[in-house]
Design a protein around this motif. Structure first.
Motif, PDB file in Angstrom:
ATOM      1  N   PRO A  68      -3.377   1.829 -10.693  1.00  0.00           N
ATOM      2  CA  PRO A  68      -3.445   0.394 -10.952  1.00  0.00           C
ATOM      3  C   PRO A  68      -2.283  -0.136 -11.813  1.00  0.00           C
ATOM      4  N   ASP A  69      -1.758   0.715 -12.682  1.00  0.00           N
ATOM      5  CA  ASP A  69      -0.652   0.271 -13.534  1.00  0.00           C
ATOM      6  C   ASP A  69       0.663   0.155 -12.763  1.00  0.00           C
ATOM      7  N   ASP A  70       0.738   0.760 -11.591  1.00  0.00           N
ATOM      8  CA  ASP A  70       1.969   0.760 -10.792  1.00  0.00           C
ATOM      9  C   ASP A  70       1.877  -0.157  -9.582  1.00  0.00           C
ATOM     10  N   LYS A  71       1.013  -1.156  -9.626  1.00  0.00           N
ATOM     11  CA  LYS A  71       0.796  -2.040  -8.486  1.00  0.00           C
ATOM     12  C   LYS A  71       2.110  -2.616  -7.944  1.00  0.00           C
ATOM     13  N   GLU A  72       2.958  -3.130  -8.807  1.00  0.00           N
ATOM     14  CA  GLU A  72       4.216  -3.732  -8.346  1.00  0.00           C
ATOM     15  C   GLU A  72       5.140  -2.689  -7.727  1.00  0.00           C
ATOM     16  N   ALA A  73       5.161  -1.502  -8.297  1.00  0.00           N
ATOM     17  CA  ALA A  73       6.000  -0.436  -7.749  1.00  0.00           C
ATOM     18  C   ALA A  73       5.529  -0.059  -6.343  1.00  0.00           C
ATOM     19  N   VAL A  74       4.218   0.008  -6.163  1.00  0.00           N
ATOM     20  CA  VAL A  74       3.647   0.338  -4.851  1.00  0.00           C
ATOM     21  C   VAL A  74       4.009  -0.748  -3.837  1.00  0.00           C
ATOM     22  N   GLU A  75       3.876  -2.000  -4.244  1.00  0.00           N
ATOM     23  CA  GLU A  75       4.230  -3.107  -3.346  1.00  0.00           C
ATOM     24  C   GLU A  75       5.702  -3.041  -2.967  1.00  0.00           C
ATOM     25  N   ASP A  76       6.558  -2.735  -3.936  1.00  0.00           N
ATOM     26  CA  ASP A  76       7.992  -2.612  -3.659  1.00  0.00           C
ATOM     27  C   ASP A  76       8.272  -1.481  -2.678  1.00  0.00           C
ATOM     28  N   LEU A  77       7.578  -0.357  -2.855  1.00  0.00           N
ATOM     29  CA  LEU A  77       7.759   0.778  -1.944  1.00  0.00           C
ATOM     30  C   LEU A  77       7.320   0.420  -0.522  1.00  0.00           C
ATOM     31  N   ILE A  78       6.229  -0.304  -0.416  1.00  0.00           N
ATOM     32  CA  ILE A  78       5.734  -0.713   0.907  1.00  0.00           C
ATOM     33  C   ILE A  78       6.745  -1.645   1.576  1.00  0.00           C
ATOM     34  N   LEU A  79       7.217  -2.637   0.843  1.00  0.00           N
ATOM     35  CA  LEU A  79       8.214  -3.555   1.412  1.00  0.00           C
ATOM     36  C   LEU A  79       9.494  -2.812   1.798  1.00  0.00           C
ATOM     37  N   ALA A  80       9.926  -1.884   0.968  1.00  0.00           N
ATOM     38  CA  ALA A  80      11.142  -1.127   1.253  1.00  0.00           C
ATOM     39  C   ALA A  80      10.982  -0.296   2.522  1.00  0.00           C
ATOM     40  N   ALA A  81       9.810   0.309   2.710  1.00  0.00           N
ATOM     41  CA  ALA A  81       9.565   1.114   3.910  1.00  0.00           C
ATOM     42  C   ALA A  81       9.571   0.237   5.159  1.00  0.00           C
TER      43      ALA A  81
END
Length: 114
Positions: A68-81
């Motif tokens: 949960p603390d890395d929500k923005e990082a996860v979203e960035d990874l999804i967009l990058a993929a």
């Protein structure tokens, strides 16, 4: 006296070649809806699959990134993929079109309106 017939024959060959190219292009356009490429980010933690036409077909996300603390990082990874998959789809589409144009004796990098 019949010199003009040679040119007409050449024109008929050109017309036939153009028709063949048009058929190959139409066929390729259909095939590109089924061809897929995979993009990734985060060293493979997030993978996106899309058609060569750019339609997103799937996401594969490694569960280790769900914090949960890395929500923005996860979203960035999804967009990058997704962006990586779309770039690869565009490159694959150009590669496939290049095969057709080169096969017809046209420059491989000829930019056709497809």
């Amino acid at each position: 006296m019949f010199k003009g017939l040679g040119q007409m024959g050449d024109m008929a060959k050109m017309m036939k070649a153009a028709q063949e190219m048009q058929q190959k292009m139409a066929s390729l356009q259909e095939e590109m809806h089924n061809m897929t490429v995979e993009g990734e980010s985060g060293a493979g933690l997030v993978k996106a699959t899309c058609t060569v036409k750019g339609e997103l077909k799937g996401l594969d996300i490694d569960p280790s990134i769900f914090n949960p603390d890395d929500k923005e990082a996860v979203e960035d990874l999804i967009l990058a993929a997704i962006k990586n998959a779309q770039t690869r789809a565009n490159d694959k589409a150009k590669e496939e079109m290049g095969k057709i144009t080169e096969g017809m004796g046209l420059p491989k990098d000829m930019d056709l309106p497809f």
